[in-house]
Scaffold this motif. Sequence first.
Motif, PDB file in Angstrom:
ATOM      1  N   ARG A  58       0.830  -1.178   0.070  1.00 46.30           N
ATOM      2  CA  ARG A  58      -0.068   0.142   0.056  1.00 46.30           C
ATOM      3  C   ARG A  58       0.817   1.227   0.097  1.00 46.30           C
ATOM      4  N   SER A  59       2.201   1.210   0.559  1.00 50.35           N
ATOM      5  CA  SER A  59       2.828   2.266   0.238  1.00 50.35           C
ATOM      6  C   SER A  59       4.365   1.678   0.284  1.00 50.35           C
ATOM      7  N   THR A  61       8.599   3.521   0.595  1.00 55.83           N
ATOM      8  CA  THR A  61       9.617   4.575   0.801  1.00 55.83           C
ATOM      9  C   THR A  61      11.014   3.948   0.093  1.00 55.83           C
ATOM     10  N   THR A  86      -1.478  -6.138   8.869  1.00 59.29           N
ATOM     11  CA  THR A  86      -0.489  -5.061   8.202  1.00 59.29           C
ATOM     12  C   THR A  86       0.701  -5.448   8.408  1.00 59.29           C
ATOM     13  N   THR A 208       8.769   7.979  -2.740  1.00 63.35           N
ATOM     14  CA  THR A 208       7.646   7.346  -1.905  1.00 63.35           C
ATOM     15  C   THR A 208       6.524   7.257  -2.499  1.00 63.35           C
ATOM     16  N   HIS A 210       2.238   5.912  -2.513  1.00 69.14           N
ATOM     17  CA  HIS A 210       1.119   5.194  -1.891  1.00 69.14           C
ATOM     18  C   HIS A 210      -0.055   4.902  -3.124  1.00 69.14           C
ATOM     19  N   ALA A 251      -2.121   5.929  -8.097  1.00 69.74           N
ATOM     20  CA  ALA A 251      -0.980   6.030  -6.933  1.00 69.74           C
ATOM     21  C   ALA A 251      -0.544   7.673  -6.964  1.00 69.74           C
ATOM     22  N   ARG A 252      -0.338   7.800  -5.748  1.00 62.75           N
ATOM     23  CA  ARG A 252       0.361   9.313  -5.492  1.00 62.75           C
ATOM     24  C   ARG A 252       1.827   9.239  -5.227  1.00 62.75           C
TER      25      ARG A 252
END
Length: 262
Positions: A58-59, A61, A86, A208, A210, A251-252
């Motif tokens: 989900r994310s 970095t 999670t 990064t 998301h 996504a961002r």
Amino acid sequence: MTAAPVTAAPVTAAPGTAAVASALVFDPSWRSFTHVQGGLVVGHLMAAAAERAGAAPRSVTAHLLAGVEPGVQTAVDAVADRAGTTGSVRATMAQESRVLAVAQVLTLARPASPVTEAAPPPPGPAVRDGVPFELPRELVPIADHTEIRALGPSRPLAGGPEPRLRAWVRIDGDLAPLVQLGVLLDALPPSLFAVRTTPAAMPTVELTAHLAGPPPPTGAWVRIDQVTTWADGDVAVDDAELRAVDGSLVARARQTRRLLSR
């Protein structure tokens, strides 16, 4: 042209063990300037984390510590710092025992749910509205694997007024969807190129992202809107939004680019 990185001697740990490991050799055609494109590196780190967790990222970095050389055996490892619904997985990429990239990936072992946006944008331009545009293959051989349809007046190295690039992008090559998404996150040149007339080295050193749901299928068109939000004498920060053909958010992302020359 080799359509995808060559996977060599994959080694996968048994279920329930601490790590997943594999070995890759990247084809030189996936270079951006002198090294393997950073997005492709991030994509493989996400894929390794997903395999380790057995769940969707989900994310992510990622810190890109040094360039990944094509044609050299590359080790990809993933270790779970936290397991469960999670999860948090640390994935690394190394050549000759030297770590070149590291990523922390958040995973969620639940089916994707509908995305709610605070301010949904109006319908965007269709793929057919884009103007075919080719990146210079002598600088970025990865251009052989990308199809770009530019949107709006801004173009790389056109000396425009705004550091912004918008385009529909499709990746050729038999990449797994998560790996392809990594390439898409880094598919456009630095947005500062839109206000320049000459190229400059601006490698991605941090990325990064998301993820709003499952990655687009292999070969799908994705609309990218990327802008430099700020820059100083050492780094530039690009923000990007990725959307599917139906307008849904993919996504961002935000990435830090090191300005080696200006």
